[in-house]
Write a protein that holds these residues in place. Sequence first.
Motif, mmCIF file in Angstrom:
data_model
loop_
_atom_site.group_PDB
_atom_site.id
_atom_site.type_symbol
_atom_site.label_atom_id
_atom_site.label_comp_id
_atom_site.label_asym_id
_atom_site.label_seq_id
_atom_site.Cartn_x
_atom_site.Cartn_y
_atom_site.Cartn_z
ATOM 1 N N ILE A 22 0.816 -1.211 0.000
ATOM 2 C CA ILE A 22 0.000 0.000 0.000
ATOM 3 C C ILE A 22 0.854 1.268 0.000
ATOM 4 N N ASP B 150 3.811 3.492 -1.813
ATOM 5 C CA ASP B 150 4.479 3.668 -3.101
ATOM 6 C C ASP B 150 5.987 3.479 -3.004
ATOM 7 N N ASN C 272 -0.629 -1.428 -6.159
ATOM 8 C CA ASN C 272 -0.898 -0.651 -4.950
ATOM 9 C C ASN C 272 -2.288 -1.017 -4.450
ATOM 10 N N GLU D 133 -3.973 0.052 -2.060
ATOM 11 C CA GLU D 133 -4.818 1.175 -1.649
ATOM 12 C C GLU D 133 -5.582 1.752 -2.828
ATOM 13 N N LYS D 134 -5.033 1.594 -4.020
ATOM 14 C CA LYS D 134 -5.630 2.187 -5.212
ATOM 15 C C LYS D 134 -6.398 1.184 -6.056
ATOM 16 N N ASP D 135 -5.995 -0.076 -6.013
ATOM 17 C CA ASP D 135 -6.628 -1.109 -6.830
ATOM 18 C C ASP D 135 -6.890 -2.342 -5.980
#
Length: 385
Positions: A218, A220, A236, A238-240
Motif C-alpha cells: 500500500i 508507493d 498498490n 490502496e488504489k486497486d
Amino acid sequence: MKALLFHHPGKVEVNDVDDPRIEDAEDVILRVTATAICGSDLHIYNGFIPQKNDMVLGHEFMGVIEETGSGVKDLKKGDRVIIPFPIACGRCFFCHDGLPGHCDNSNPEKYGPEGGLLDQKGGGLFGYTDLYGGYSGGQAEYVRVPYANFGPRKVPQNFSDEEVLFLTDIFPTGYTGIDWAGVKGGETVAVFGCGPVGLMAQKCAWMRGAKRVIGVDILDYRLSAAKRTANSETINAEKDDPVQAIRDMTDGRGADVCVDAVGMEAERKPKDKLANIWHVELGSIKALKAAISAVRRGGWISVLGVYGVPYDKFPLGQIFDKGIHLSFGQAPVQKYIDDLIGYLEEGKIKLDDVISHRLPLAEAPRGYEIFNEKKEDCVKVVLKP
C-alpha cells in the motif's frame, strides 16, 4: 557493553549491560560487526508479542568470534561468521529432520507440542522474548551464541558485512516461502508485502525460475523498491483491488503461488480494530485472506508473516473448496544456509540493495521509530555497533 534494550512497548534504549560470558562448552562469544532491525522485532516493540522483562533485541546479526567454549570444534577466535536466527542444538529429532525452529532442546522453559499462546512454544530464537528462550539478541556490541557447532557459518572474505548479513534471516525466510511452494519454473508468484522479507521472496522467485513476479503493498516507496531491487510488477492495494488485479493478469485464474509477507500487523481501518477488541484478537489476517482469494485453485500459499493468536472468521471453507496448499512458520535457516551462501558466491542474487538506512548502534531507537512509522522511505535499517 552497549546494547539495545526493550523496556516496554514503544520504549527501547541503548543502555549499558553486562558483557556476555561462556555458559556452556558449545558457546561462542561474538563481537557484533553488523546487525539489523527486522519487521519481527516490531511485533515486540508494538506489544503484539508480550515481553515483561527488559531484553536485548535483535536476531539478524553477524560478527567476529572473540572466545570459544571448550566443546566448539571448527570455529576459533577471529573467524568471521553469520548467525542463523533460530537457536538449535543440531542433535534432536527436529534438527535432524531439517526443522531447527522446532528444536526441542533450545527453549526448555516454554517448549511444547501444543503451540499455545503463552506456553508450549517452539525452539529458541535470539532476542525474541521469554516465550522463545529469553536469549539476548544481537543488537549489541557482543552476544553469546549457543550450540555453535550447528548454527554459525563462516562467510567468504571477499564479501562485505552488508553483502552477507541477510543470510541470517530475511534471505532464508524469503527463500523458504518459494521453496515451500515448490516453485520449479514458469509460475506466476504474487507476494503480499514489499518489506524486506517480501522483497527477498520476490528475488528468490526469479532465482527459482518464476515467469512472472508481482509485488503487492500500500506504500508507493516500497513498491518502488520492489521494482528497483526485484524487477517485479507491482500493485498498490490502496488504489486497486489486488485480488481482481491479479486475476486480470492471469486469465482469471489467480496466481500459482501467493506469499504472505505481511502477517498480523497489516494496516487496519477503525472498524477492523474494534472487531479485534470484540474477538480478543491482535492485528489482522487481512493479507492472508487476500492471498487466499488471489491464489488459483490448487495453488500454494506460503505464510512468512508472523501470526500470534487465533482469528475469527478464518476462511476454511474457501480454502477447502479451492484446494489450496498452505505452509506456515519460521524459516529453517540451518537447512538452507549452505546452499544460499553458494547462490550468493555464484552471483545469482544481490542482498544489500534493500538497505535504506545505516545507523550506529547508539541511534537504534531512531531506527525503530522510522522503520515502525514508515518514515523517510525506510525499507531496511542496518546498525553498526
